[in-house]
Motif scaffolding. Structure first.
Motif, PDB file in Angstrom:
ATOM      1  N   LYS A  38       0.880  -1.285   0.190  1.00  0.00           N
ATOM      2  CA  LYS A  38      -0.343   0.105  -0.192  1.00  0.00           C
ATOM      3  C   LYS A  38       0.459   0.995   0.061  1.00  0.00           C
ATOM      4  O   LYS A  38       0.844   2.560  -0.621  1.00  0.00           O
ATOM      5  N   THR A  39       1.653   0.992   0.486  1.00  0.00           N
ATOM      6  CA  THR A  39       2.509   2.274   0.308  1.00  0.00           C
ATOM      7  C   THR A  39       3.228   2.532  -0.663  1.00  0.00           C
ATOM      8  O   THR A  39       3.267   3.572  -1.142  1.00  0.00           O
ATOM      9  N   LEU A  40       3.117   1.725  -1.694  1.00  0.00           N
ATOM     10  CA  LEU A  40       4.473   1.588  -2.792  1.00  0.00           C
ATOM     11  C   LEU A  40       3.115   2.205  -3.727  1.00  0.00           C
ATOM     12  O   LEU A  40       2.958   3.206  -4.930  1.00  0.00           O
ATOM     13  N   GLU A  41       1.858   2.191  -3.414  1.00  0.00           N
ATOM     14  CA  GLU A  41       0.336   2.130  -3.939  1.00  0.00           C
ATOM     15  C   GLU A  41       0.592   3.709  -4.393  1.00  0.00           C
ATOM     16  O   GLU A  41       0.396   4.239  -5.188  1.00  0.00           O
ATOM     17  N   VAL A  42       0.913   3.760  -3.392  1.00  0.00           N
ATOM     18  CA  VAL A  42       0.806   5.276  -3.271  1.00  0.00           C
ATOM     19  C   VAL A  42       1.199   5.824  -3.977  1.00  0.00           C
ATOM     20  O   VAL A  42       1.304   7.287  -4.524  1.00  0.00           O
ATOM     21  N   GLN A  43       3.055   6.009  -4.215  1.00  0.00           N
ATOM     22  CA  GLN A  43       3.760   6.139  -4.185  1.00  0.00           C
ATOM     23  C   GLN A  43       3.222   6.171  -6.876  1.00  0.00           C
ATOM     24  O   GLN A  43       3.468   6.804  -6.874  1.00  0.00           O
ATOM     25  N   ILE A  44       2.776   4.738  -7.018  1.00  0.00           N
ATOM     26  CA  ILE A  44       2.525   4.890  -7.726  1.00  0.00           C
ATOM     27  C   ILE A  44       1.580   6.020  -8.368  1.00  0.00           C
ATOM     28  O   ILE A  44       1.032   6.796  -9.764  1.00  0.00           O
ATOM     29  N   SER A 100      13.179  -1.212  -5.058  1.00  0.00           N
ATOM     30  CA  SER A 100      13.604  -2.346  -3.653  1.00  0.00           C
ATOM     31  C   SER A 100      13.446  -0.927  -2.709  1.00  0.00           C
ATOM     32  O   SER A 100      12.938   0.364  -2.956  1.00  0.00           O
ATOM     33  N   SER A 101      13.326  -1.409  -1.407  1.00  0.00           N
ATOM     34  CA  SER A 101      12.100  -0.420  -0.689  1.00  0.00           C
ATOM     35  C   SER A 101      12.977   0.665  -0.264  1.00  0.00           C
ATOM     36  O   SER A 101      13.069   1.589  -0.046  1.00  0.00           O
ATOM     37  N   MET A 102      14.240   0.651  -0.433  1.00  0.00           N
ATOM     38  CA  MET A 102      15.293   2.115   0.276  1.00  0.00           C
ATOM     39  C   MET A 102      14.823   3.080  -0.931  1.00  0.00           C
ATOM     40  O   MET A 102      14.611   4.440  -0.555  1.00  0.00           O
ATOM     41  N   GLU A 103      14.329   2.448  -2.281  1.00  0.00           N
ATOM     42  CA  GLU A 103      14.275   4.030  -3.458  1.00  0.00           C
ATOM     43  C   GLU A 103      12.838   4.092  -3.277  1.00  0.00           C
ATOM     44  O   GLU A 103      12.339   4.967  -3.698  1.00  0.00           O
ATOM     45  N   ILE A 104      12.303   3.273  -2.641  1.00  0.00           N
ATOM     46  CA  ILE A 104      10.832   3.857  -2.329  1.00  0.00           C
ATOM     47  C   ILE A 104      10.481   4.660  -1.828  1.00  0.00           C
ATOM     48  O   ILE A 104       9.468   5.726  -1.729  1.00  0.00           O
ATOM     49  N   ILE A 105      12.002   4.152  -0.851  1.00  0.00           N
ATOM     50  CA  ILE A 105      11.458   5.412   0.009  1.00  0.00           C
ATOM     51  C   ILE A 105      12.340   6.408  -0.021  1.00  0.00           C
ATOM     52  O   ILE A 105      11.681   7.722   0.165  1.00  0.00           O
ATOM     53  N   ASN A 106      13.442   5.962  -0.795  1.00  0.00           N
ATOM     54  CA  ASN A 106      14.178   7.609   0.029  1.00  0.00           C
ATOM     55  C   ASN A 106      14.262   7.987  -1.904  1.00  0.00           C
ATOM     56  O   ASN A 106      15.083   9.673  -2.249  1.00  0.00           O
ATOM     57  N   PHE A 107      14.264   7.554  -3.220  1.00  0.00           N
ATOM     58  CA  PHE A 107      14.313   7.898  -4.616  1.00  0.00           C
ATOM     59  C   PHE A 107      12.911   7.847  -4.715  1.00  0.00           C
ATOM     60  O   PHE A 107      13.041   7.160  -6.070  1.00  0.00           O
ATOM     61  N   HIS A 135       8.538   6.046 -23.112  1.00  0.00           N
ATOM     62  CA  HIS A 135       9.317   6.449 -24.223  1.00  0.00           C
ATOM     63  C   HIS A 135       9.845   5.769 -25.562  1.00  0.00           C
ATOM     64  O   HIS A 135       9.309   6.050 -26.546  1.00  0.00           O
ATOM     65  N   ALA A 136       9.455   5.278 -24.943  1.00  0.00           N
ATOM     66  CA  ALA A 136      10.499   3.629 -25.731  1.00  0.00           C
ATOM     67  C   ALA A 136       9.688   2.322 -26.165  1.00  0.00           C
ATOM     68  O   ALA A 136       9.896   1.706 -26.460  1.00  0.00           O
ATOM     69  N   GLY A 137       8.109   2.490 -25.558  1.00  0.00           N
ATOM     70  CA  GLY A 137       7.528   1.436 -26.209  1.00  0.00           C
ATOM     71  C   GLY A 137       7.395   0.391 -25.689  1.00  0.00           C
ATOM     72  O   GLY A 137       7.270  -0.732 -26.284  1.00  0.00           O
ATOM     73  N   VAL A 138       7.419  -0.197 -23.784  1.00  0.00           N
ATOM     74  CA  VAL A 138       8.374  -1.391 -23.659  1.00  0.00           C
ATOM     75  C   VAL A 138       7.229  -1.010 -22.940  1.00  0.00           C
ATOM     76  O   VAL A 138       6.365  -0.512 -22.069  1.00  0.00           O
ATOM     77  N   GLY A 139       6.981  -2.801 -23.089  1.00  0.00           N
ATOM     78  CA  GLY A 139       5.577  -3.457 -22.164  1.00  0.00           C
ATOM     79  C   GLY A 139       5.852  -3.486 -20.733  1.00  0.00           C
ATOM     80  O   GLY A 139       7.104  -5.000 -20.810  1.00  0.00           O
ATOM     81  N   TRP A 140       5.664  -3.145 -19.811  1.00  0.00           N
ATOM     82  CA  TRP A 140       5.957  -3.848 -18.075  1.00  0.00           C
ATOM     83  C   TRP A 140       4.707  -3.918 -17.168  1.00  0.00           C
ATOM     84  O   TRP A 140       4.366  -3.763 -17.417  1.00  0.00           O
ATOM     85  N   THR A 141       5.628  -4.314 -16.359  1.00  0.00           N
ATOM     86  CA  THR A 141       4.331  -4.230 -14.748  1.00  0.00           C
ATOM     87  C   THR A 141       4.962  -3.957 -13.598  1.00  0.00           C
ATOM     88  O   THR A 141       6.681  -4.237 -13.935  1.00  0.00           O
ATOM     89  N   LEU A 142       4.689  -4.098 -12.446  1.00  0.00           N
ATOM     90  CA  LEU A 142       5.178  -4.570 -11.456  1.00  0.00           C
ATOM     91  C   LEU A 142       4.294  -5.496 -10.699  1.00  0.00           C
ATOM     92  O   LEU A 142       3.170  -5.970 -11.547  1.00  0.00           O
ATOM     93  N   SER A 143       4.159  -6.573  -9.834  1.00  0.00           N
ATOM     94  CA  SER A 143       3.219  -7.238  -9.193  1.00  0.00           C
ATOM     95  C   SER A 143       3.530  -6.746  -8.170  1.00  0.00           C
ATOM     96  O   SER A 143       4.702  -7.023  -7.273  1.00  0.00           O
ATOM     97  N   THR A 144       2.066  -7.102  -8.226  1.00  0.00           N
ATOM     98  CA  THR A 144       1.959  -6.946  -6.157  1.00  0.00           C
ATOM     99  C   THR A 144       1.554  -8.276  -5.525  1.00  0.00           C
ATOM    100  O   THR A 144       2.336  -8.333  -4.245  1.00  0.00           O
ATOM    101  N   ASP A 145       2.197  -9.215  -6.295  1.00  0.00           N
ATOM    102  CA  ASP A 145       3.001 -10.566  -5.292  1.00  0.00           C
ATOM    103  C   ASP A 145       4.753 -10.174  -4.550  1.00  0.00           C
ATOM    104  O   ASP A 145       4.553 -10.221  -4.038  1.00  0.00           O
ATOM    105  N   CYS A 146       5.042 -10.101  -5.441  1.00  0.00           N
ATOM    106  CA  CYS A 146       6.731  -9.486  -5.128  1.00  0.00           C
ATOM    107  C   CYS A 146       6.720  -7.843  -5.787  1.00  0.00           C
ATOM    108  O   CYS A 146       6.765  -8.444  -7.584  1.00  0.00           O
ATOM    109  N   PHE A 147       6.968  -7.407  -4.857  1.00  0.00           N
ATOM    110  CA  PHE A 147       8.089  -5.806  -5.778  1.00  0.00           C
ATOM    111  C   PHE A 147       9.275  -5.550  -5.516  1.00  0.00           C
ATOM    112  O   PHE A 147       9.919  -4.765  -6.083  1.00  0.00           O
ATOM    113  N   GLU A 148      10.097  -6.036  -4.631  1.00  0.00           N
ATOM    114  CA  GLU A 148      10.992  -5.934  -3.381  1.00  0.00           C
ATOM    115  C   GLU A 148      11.999  -6.939  -4.253  1.00  0.00           C
ATOM    116  O   GLU A 148      11.835  -8.864  -4.760  1.00  0.00           O
ATOM    117  N   ALA A 149      13.220  -6.379  -4.697  1.00  0.00           N
ATOM    118  CA  ALA A 149      14.095  -7.393  -5.746  1.00  0.00           C
ATOM    119  C   ALA A 149      15.307  -7.360  -4.269  1.00  0.00           C
ATOM    120  O   ALA A 149      16.329  -8.009  -4.946  1.00  0.00           O
TER     121      ALA A 149
END
Lengths: 420, 576, 142, 365, 220
Positions: free
Chosen positions: A154-160, A185-192, A205-219
């Motif tokens: 949910k914290t990430l969701e706010v970011q999104i 990474s959590s540190m990115e989400i918080i600090n950057f 911009h580059a037209g790349v297909g991507w996604t985040l996963s709610t199951d796992c966002f932490e690298a």
């Protein structure tokens, strides 16, 4: 289930010994050159931080149990045992004063890969109950919450939401069959938080297909840092499950060093099989897009910029030229530090040191090597591509009252994209 | 009733020889020849590098100092089929020839002469008459009365000094000495002269082999390379020096040795009727004309003469199992397959067995001649006891029609007024030695000229390195190295396995001549010769025994075989 | 090296090269001996037979030293030949036996070699010898 | 007895002048490898020197040493036996044989008891060997030596056999041969090794005894330092080639012809102490190395067993390939066994390793 | 054994075989100990090869990176000097080549003796300097165990005895040569059981290092 114990530690160490380890220990002639590659020794001047010495527990197990001669010596009482006290004493050496940056592995004249062995030695430390508090905490949180910092989706969701509103773009979540699964990474989400926005803009911009996963966002992988392959495997498995579930072709590791090596190099071995997808660092992906002509930029930074190569990315993964290609795209006054690329110096925070509060003083001491490097080049800003390094650089430079801001390469790139 | 006369040590020979003779009245009716020293060189050779064998075998004898070296390198070369360059063969010929001349002259003057020459009598001589005598038989320049007077003065001073040294206790004044005082003085002068001369003669071996005694050899050629532009090789200066030495040898042989022999022989013609012995003679032949060791080109022919029959020469095969064999019926050895049989040298054994084979514990007065009585074996050719040496060679040359030899023999016999049968005797043996020295001394010219011719033609090779490395050898090889040594036919047999010596046997001239009786009781050449018409004037001073024995020029160290470590006799004592 | 009066350098064997090493050592020794002789008047004898000469070395050394003005021959137990080298004060003394075999070959650094000096004991008897000869001459009557 | 004439008297009787005597002394100094400046001292000593009685015993030998003696140019063998020593017993040279010869020995021993010089060539079967291996006149060598020793002033062991055991003692020493020094305990011994010794070294040692009446300075092998003080290699004219790294590879290649070093052909010069390189052989005619032959090392103890004559000095005497291979194989087996154990340990370790769980960590925390 | 020649023959004969046998036995055992441990399978997608980079590192690791050279010029230079000097003395001295040829049948041209001699002298000085450095440098002093001083000694001894024997500074020569050979034999015997094994294992270690890095696309 038993308590962590010296015996479990020894068993863990035994399980780690292989032909390279035996070759390495057989070859060390105590020349001491590894010390000359270690910021902890160089900046403290204390010979106990000589890298090869940090491996003494592992070396003793090898000598006493894996060599005929050593077994004879042990039988005669000439080869000291590995005791719990020894491991306790070595905890500081293996965790607080080593970022596993691998620089010593690159200069050892006989070719010993010391970093390879430090990683193995930490397995025994964990199993015998000699890991630092800070790392234990991070590991426990990572397993229990999915993030070493205890961050929730949910914290990430706010970011999104924030990114979507500020860019007008949609951040894809749980979209199957796309090209890339993006990890953070959590540190990115918080600090950057800028990072996520930059990704969204560039991929759009580059037209790349991507996604985040709610199951796992932490690298990130606290298991690798603490030195437990069991925990590390648990964490890697989550990523693999998420990627498989979404059937992505590639997984992108964020601007974080150890996350990349953990997923890219250790992961398959931790789970014991190859991945059904590829793993890239974001910088690799960006450079590939650049090479494919899918990144069109305009304008260049005019101030004097220099670059810090994260150890995990450059020395330990060979991603060196990619970031320079990207710098050239957007900066006209880029200057490399004198020793860079595979010979760069560690910022002093990696390998779990930044998560280990006890090691703060050593971490700051080790930074002085980086500081001296930066001073020699006198940049106006530093660029890097690892949240841990970036944090360490910012804190360190501030501590020494050096007014040199630190920026992430991905963000900087995003700023120069040609507007659609 | 027989009396036993023992002569031990026989001096003025090489090695340790003992003669026991049985007398009936004043006549020898039985003689026993015993070699009393053993070292075990054949055993020591086992397991060693065949290329090193020459150095070991050479130390069999320091008198005929090169012969065992040559035989050993030839044995290895025969085993391997190793060809040597023509120059190397010529240099070896020159060395062999020089050895012959040197050895025979020294034998005559320093080992044999005192059997015929009474040193003390020389003190009574008139130097002027001695000078006249010397000038009547030779052009040799050192023949002035002053020269002989000097010698006499020196001898006188020596005798009057009271310390006779090596001349002490000689049988001086023995009635068997028949030379007039002047001839004795001349012989004494030449005794000293020959001592000085031999030092120069020995230098030829030094030039080619680095030293004398025991010059160096090498399997595959010779050690000394030829290079006219090098100080360190055989160059023009060295070759000129060789020429000078040859000239010196020839002069001495022509002007001193040959005339002296004939002059002295003239006083001892009765010795042409005794001391013959066997009447069988053996020659392996030697001194090839070309690069190959081809008997057809030998100066000394190969062959056997039986029962004085010069009309029929028998061929010799060194490799045939049934031709050359050694017996030990009266030797202090054991054969593993029984002590009555003969063994070809390829299969030869040398197991020391002193006590068990009849050796008497020292100190002893008398040997047990019914059992073993010598460290020598008894070699036989097709079961025959034969004599080897100068007489055998001269007879072979004579029988095969060698012109120079025929001329020399005939003129010598004519001068002494003796029939050709006189050759079969003690005197004949000694004269044959002198005559063959003349033949060889003259032959040196031919080899020298051929060598110079090759060098002029730019043919310089002296060594063939093709088979030098043992890695190039077959796993097993066997060969026989033979030569005519000054004392007669010499053979070395080598068996090589895996680059090492598996067996080594030397059958040497003095074994043929000095060996004990064989299983059939047939005596060796010494024994037979002593039993042939020998009377002793004085059993206390058995000069006659010495004359006949010395006429063979014994070389006993050569003749003694070696032990085998497999027997209980072997002792390994090492003091450090 | 040893002075100005040596043979023409053009005919000298080339210095250097292994063959020449032994001779060079001798020449050095001669030089020291000469200096010593000039300084103290003490003579020096060098036995050339004990030198490890290569074939040809001795000849080269003798050629190098050259010939001076004096030569002498002494007959005592065989001939001895003495000659001064081209370097004054450096003598060669070649002792041979009755068969003309060399016994020793020495370099003597001195005003003149010892062997040429008449033995003092002989000189003591000189007058007696002369008297005897005079007497003999008187008896015989020339 | 007129035997007491000194050498000076004898020479003058022969009409040798004082000048000739001086020359003789110069030659003698050279012969003894003494500096020429020693000549006056030698002259003074020779004036007083008397002919010592010498008894020469030949045991397990080849007569090479005697032959070598006869090749001496200075003093010559003639001078030696007529002027310098009284050679009262010597098998090869003496006139008398048999009983008469033995009597000569006994008489000399009696007449010069305590003073005669005993010379021995050849080794002899030792006290534990069968005495029948070498006898003279029915007497064992050992007995004859012991009897002669009793009255000897000193013993000179001529040749490597007498000095060190030599060829008869070479492996496997079939006759139990020993050297003279192994028997002599209470008399001075001079060893004059060489196979044979350089002729003038033999006469030089005898002359030295005559001149000074005492033993020369000896090294630890009891060899006279004057002759055995330096290795062949140190005095070898080919040494500069060794130093330059120029070696003959075979007996007739460019290097052999140019006189390059013979080290690779097995020259034992570096470890051989002898006078060949300076005195050379046969009146200075040549010496083995000059004739292209590698030094065999013949003046050193055990030289027969010191490895092949054509093996470079640095090459082991006997490379036992089988033993080394066997050791290697054992090494492989031992290594393999060690590894088998080790691998089991690794597997056991892997199996025994208990996974670390977060719960554990948390507990600890 | 009081006789130097007997001593020489002993070290050249039985002792040499023993030393070589122990060396062969020990080294084989040690190498097997290492190799048979093996490596676990690696499932990570490689970015580069192993063999090429491994072999490359075997060579390139001989040269220090510029930074290390700046920070520890003594270690790098002196280390190089005495390793090269030792190898020159060991492999390019004619008598040693003869020995090797006799042992394995392979030979090569040598260097003139004065060159080898000079190299040996420099090596000796460098080794002494290395020892002093080890005694004085804080890291090395801290790291060093008795074994380090032992291997310094067994390395130094063959060189010094060889030097003394060559210059004939101790006598008699058979003793000097015997001591040299014995020193070399001690070196051989000690080698498999000490870190002198690095003579072989350093190349294995370098290969592993190069392979591990090379797989990740890093030239190590």
């Amino acid at each position: 289930m038993s308590e962590p114990s010296i015996e479990r530690g020894l068993q863990a160490l035994r399980a780690e010994i292989d032909a390279p380890v035996a070759a390495f220990f057989s070859s060390c002639v105590h020349c001491g050159l590894c010390a000359q590659a270690c910021p902890f020794y160089l900046e403290t001047g204390d010979p106990k931080y000589t890298p090869v010495l940090k491996l003494e527990p592992l070396r003793r197990v090898w000598e006493r149990e894996f060599t005929l001669w050593g077994r004879i010596k042990a039988g005669l009482g000439l080869s000291p045992k590995v005791t719990d006290a020894l491991l306790a004493e070595w905890e500081e050496l293996l965790y607080d004063s080593c970022t596993m940056c691998g620089r010593c592995s690159l200069v050892c004249p006989v070719g010993n890969d010391l970093q390879y062995m430090i990683r193995k030695a930490r397995e025994g430390m964990v199993a015998s109950g000699h890991a630092p508090e800070g790392l234990i905490g991070a590991a426990v949180r990572a397993v229990q919450t999915g993030s070493p910092m205890g961050l929730q989706w949910k914290t990430l969701e706010v970011q999104i939401r924030h990114v979507e509103s500020s860019t007008g773009l949609t951040v894809p979540v749980d979209v199957p069959d796309v090209e890339y699964l993006v990890l953070l990474s959590s540190m990115e989400i918080i600090n950057f938080p800028e990072y996520l926005e930059a990704i969204a803009r560039i991929f759009d911009h580059a037209g790349v297909g991507w996604t985040l996963s709610t199951d796992c966002f932490e690298a990130t992988n606290a298991g690798v840092q603490i030195g437990s392959k069991d925990i590390a495997a648990t964490l890697v498995q989550r990523i693999v499950d998420a990627a498989v579930k979404l059937r992505v072709k590639n997984v992108i590791s964020p601007e974080c060093g150890h996350a990349y090596t953990a997923v890219r190099w250790e992961g398959p071995n931790l789970i014991g099989r190859p991945y059904p997808f590829h793993v890239y660092h974001i910088i690799e992906v960006l450079d590939a897009l650049r090479a494919a002509g899918r990144l069109r930029t305009e304008g260049k930074e005019t101030d004097r910029l220099s670059l810090h190569d994260p150890c995990n990315l450059a020395r330990k993964s060979g991603v060196i030229q990619e970031q320079r290609n990207l710098m050239d795209l957007v900066a006209e006054n880029f200057v490399d530090l004198e020793e860079h690329g595979r010979y760069q110096w560690c910022c002093g925070a990696g390998g779990g040191v930044s998560s280990n509060e006890r090691a703060d003083a050593l971490r700051r001491a080790a930074f002085k090597r980086k500081k001296a490097q930066i001073e020699a080049v006198e940049p106006e800003r530093m660029v890097t591509m690892c949240a841990t390094c970036r944090t360490q650089l910012e804190e360190g430079l501030e501590e020494f009252n050096m007014d040199i801001p630190v920026v992430g390469l991905t963000e900087m790139l995003a700023e120069h994209l040609v507007e659609k | 009733m027989t009396e036993r006369v023992v002569v031990d040590p026989i001096t003025r020979i090489e090695g340790h020889l003992r003669i026991e003779a049985e007398l009936s009245g004043d006549t020898i009716i039985g003689a026993y020849s015993s070699g009393t020293m053993v070292r075990g060189i054949e055993t020591i050779l086992r397991g060693r590098d065949p290329r090193d064998a020459w150095a070991f075998t050479q130390r069999i004898c320091g008198v005929c100092t090169l012969v065992h070296g040559i035989a050993a390198v030839r044995a290895v070369e025969d085993a391997l089929g190793y060809e040597i360059p023509a120059n190397a063969q010529l240099i070896r010929n020159l060395m062999i020839g020089a050895q012959f001349v040197h050895d025979h002259v020294m034998h005559f003057y320093h080992l044999h002469a005192l059997d015929w020459v009474d040193i003390v009598s020389a003190l009574q001589a008139d130097p002027k008459q001695t000078s006249a005598l010397a000038q009547s038989i030779s052009d040799y320049p050192k023949s002035s009365p002053g020269y002989f007077a000097d010698v006499q003065r020196r001898l006188k001073g020596f005798v009057e000094g009271g310390q006779l040294g090596i001349f002490a206790n000689g049988y001086w004044g023995h009635p068997a000495y028949r030379l007039p005082a002047e001839a004795n003085l001349m012989a004494v002068a030449h005794y000293l002269e020959a001592l000085a001369w031999q030092r120069d003669a020995a230098r030829l071996l030094t030039i080619f082999g680095g030293k004398n005694p025991h010059p160096n050899f090498v399997v595959g050629g010779v050690t000394s390379p030829i290079d006219l532009d090098s100080d360190s090789a055989l160059n023009a200066k060295r070759l000129a020096q060789v020429r000078t030495i040859i000239d010196g040898m020839q002069t001495f042989v022509d002007q001193v040795y040959l005339p002296d022999t004939l002059a002295i022989a003239g006083f001892y013609k009765d010795w042409a009727e005794r001391g013959e012995g066997l009447g069988n003679f053996l020659c392996y032949g030697d001194l090839p004309a070309g690069a190959a060791l081809d008997p057809a080109t030998f100066l000394f022919p190969r062959g056997v003469i039986l029962d004085r029959d010069l009309s029929r020469l028998h061929d010799v095969d060194l490799h045939a199992d049934d031709e050359i064999q050694e017996f030990i019926a009266h030797s202090w050895y054991d054969y593993s397959a029984g002590n009555d049989q003969g063994l070809h040298p390829y299969d030869g054994e040398t197991n020391l067995s002193y006590d068990a084979r009849g050796g008497v514990a020292p100190p002893y007065r008398q040997l047990d001649v019914a059992q073993g009585y010598s460290w020598l074996k008894s070699p036989r050719w097709k079961g025959r006891s034969v004599e080897v040496g100068p007489l055998a060679r001269v007879l072979m040359l004579y029988a095969s029609g060698h012109e120079q030899t025929r001329g020399l023999v005939d003129s010598a016999l004519a001068r002494l007024d003796l029939p050709v049968e006189a050759l079969f005797s003690t005197l004949g043996r000694t004269a044959a030695r002198t005559l063959e020295t003349k033949v060889i001394a003259d032959a040196l010219d031919g080899w020298y000229d051929a060598l110079i011719g090759n060098v002029r033609a730019g043919e310089l090779a002296t060594f063939n390195d093709r088979l030098w490395e043992p890695a190039t050898w077959p796993r097993e090889a066997r060969g026989a190295g033979f030569m005519e040594a000054p004392r007669g036919a010499l053979g070395h047999w080598i068996v090589i396995e895996d680059g090492r010596i598996a067996n080594y046997q030397a059958v040497v001239p003095s074994t043929w001549n000095a060996g004990p009786r064989d299983p059939d009781g047939v005596p060796g050449a010494y024994e037979a010769a002593l039993q042939d018409n020998t009377q002793l004037v004085d059993a206390q001073q058995p000069l006659e025994i010495l004359r006949t024995i010395h006429s063979f020029d014994p070389c006993i160290a050569c003749a003694v075989h070696l032990s085998d470590p497999h027997t209980g006799e072997s002792i390994d004592i090492r003091v450090t | 090296m040893t002075g100005g009066s040596v043979s023409d350098p053009a005919t000298m064997p080339a210095a250097g090269g292994p063959d020449w090493d032994a001779a060079k050592a001798i020449l050095n020794e001669v030089r020291h001996a000469l200096r010593h002789f000039v300084a103290t008047g003490e003579s020096t004898l060098i036995d050339l037979r004990a030198q490890p000469f290569a074939p040809g070395d001795l000849e080269r050394l003798l050629a190098w030293l050259g010939r001076g003005e004096v030569e002498a021959r002494v007959e005592a137990l065989g001939p001895t030949r003495v000659w001064e080298s081209a370097v004054p004060g450096v003598w060669l003394v070649d002792h041979r036996d009755g068969d003309d075999q060399r016994l020793t070959l020495q370099i003597e650094v001195a005003e003149f070699p010892e062997i040429l000096r008449s033995p003092a004991q002989d000189i003591e008897q000189a007058v007696a010898i002369l008297d005897a000869r005079l007497g003999a001459a008187a008896d015989g009557g020339p | 007895m007129a035997a007491s004439k000194t050498l000076g008297e004898r020479l003058r009787e022969r009409g040798v002048s004082r000048r000739g005597f001086l020359k003789y002394c110069a030659a003698t100094a050279s012969l003894m490898a003494l500096p020429p400046s020693m000549a006056p001292a030698i002259a003074a000593a020779l004036e007083r020197a008397r002919r010592p009685s010498v008894i020469w015993l030949s045991f397990q030998e080849c007569t090479g040493c005697t032959e070598s003696l006869t090749r001496s140019f200075s003093p010559t063998i003639e001078d030696l036996i007529l002027d310098v020593v009284s050679l009262d017993y010597h098998h090869t040279l003496q006139a008398a044989s048999g009983e008469a010869a033995e009597r000569a020995r006994e008489e000399a021993m009696r007449a010069h008891w305590g003073e005669y010089l005993l010379v021995v060539d050849g080794s002899l079967p030792g006290p534990r060997a069968n005495p029948g291996y070498s006898t003279i006149a029915g007497i064992s060598n050992l007995q004859m030596l012991e009897e002669a020793l009793a009255g000897a002033a000193a013993v000179i062991a001529i040749g490597t056999c007498a000095a060190f055991g030599g060829l008869p003692q070479a492996r496997p020493n079939p006759t139990g041969a020993v050297s003279v020094s192994d028997i002599v305990t209470d008399k001075p011994v001079i060893n004059v090794p060489g196979c044979p010794p350089v002729p003038m070294v033999i006469t030089g040692v005898l002359a030295q005894y005559l001149v000074f009446g005492q033993l020369p300075e000896l090294d630890e092998y009891r060899r006279p330092r004057a002759f055995y003080g330096q290795a062949i290699h140190d005095r070898c004219y080919r040494r500069p080639f060794y130093d330059k790294g120029l070696f003959a590879e075979t007996f007739d290649d460019e290097g052999a012809r140019a006189g390059w070093c013979l080290y690779r052909l097995g020259c034992k010069g570096p470890s051989t102490y002898n006078a060949c390189a300076t005195m050379r052989w046969n009146g200075g005619t040549s010496w083995p190395v000059e004739a292209g032959a590698p030094c065999l090392g013949c003046s050193e103890a055990s030289f027969w067993d010191a490895g092949g004559f054509y093996r470079a000095l640095s090459v082991p005497a006997e490379i036992d390939g089988a033993r080394i291979l066997a050791a290697g194989a054992v090494g492989a087996v031992v290594g393999g066994a060690a590894v088998a154990l080790t691998r089991r340990r690794v597997r056991a370790g892997e199996q025994a390793r208990e996974p670390v769980t977060v719960d554990e960590l948390e507990q600890r925390q | 054994m009081s006789d130097p020649m007997a001593f020489l023959l002993w070290v050249k004969g039985p002792m040499f075989n023993w030393a070589l046998a122990i060396f062969a036995l020990g080294t084989l055992a040690r190498l097997l100990e290492i190799f048979l441990l093996g490596r676990r399978p690696n499932y990570a997608e490689p970015r580069g090869g192993e063999w090429g980079p491994g072999l490359r590192t075997v060579l390139t690791r001989s040269v220090a990176d510029p930074g290390t050279f700046q920070r520890a010029p003594f270690d790098v230079l002196v280390g190089w000097i005495w390793h090269v000097g030792f190898l020159i003395a060991l492999l390019l001295f004619i008598p040693h080549i003869e020995l090797i040829q006799a042992l394995i049948g392979l030979g090569w041209p040598g260097l003139p003796n004065p060159v080898v001699d000079a190299a040996t002298a420099v090596t000796l000085v460098a080794l002494v300097a290395t020892l002093i450095h080890r005694l004085r440098h804080p890291v090395k002093r801290h790291l060093s165990t008795a074994e380090d001083y032992l291997i310094w000694t067994v390395t130094f001894l063959p060189l010094i005895t060889g030097y003394l024997a060559y210059h004939r500074l101790i006598g008699p020569y058979p003793l000097a040569l015997g001591l040299h050979i014995l020193a070399a034999e001690i070196f051989l015997i000690v080698l498999p059981f000490t870190k002198l094994t690095h003579i072989f294992t350093a190349f294995i270690a370098r290969w592993y290092n190069g392979a591990i890095f090379g797989r990740k696309g890093v030239q190590s």
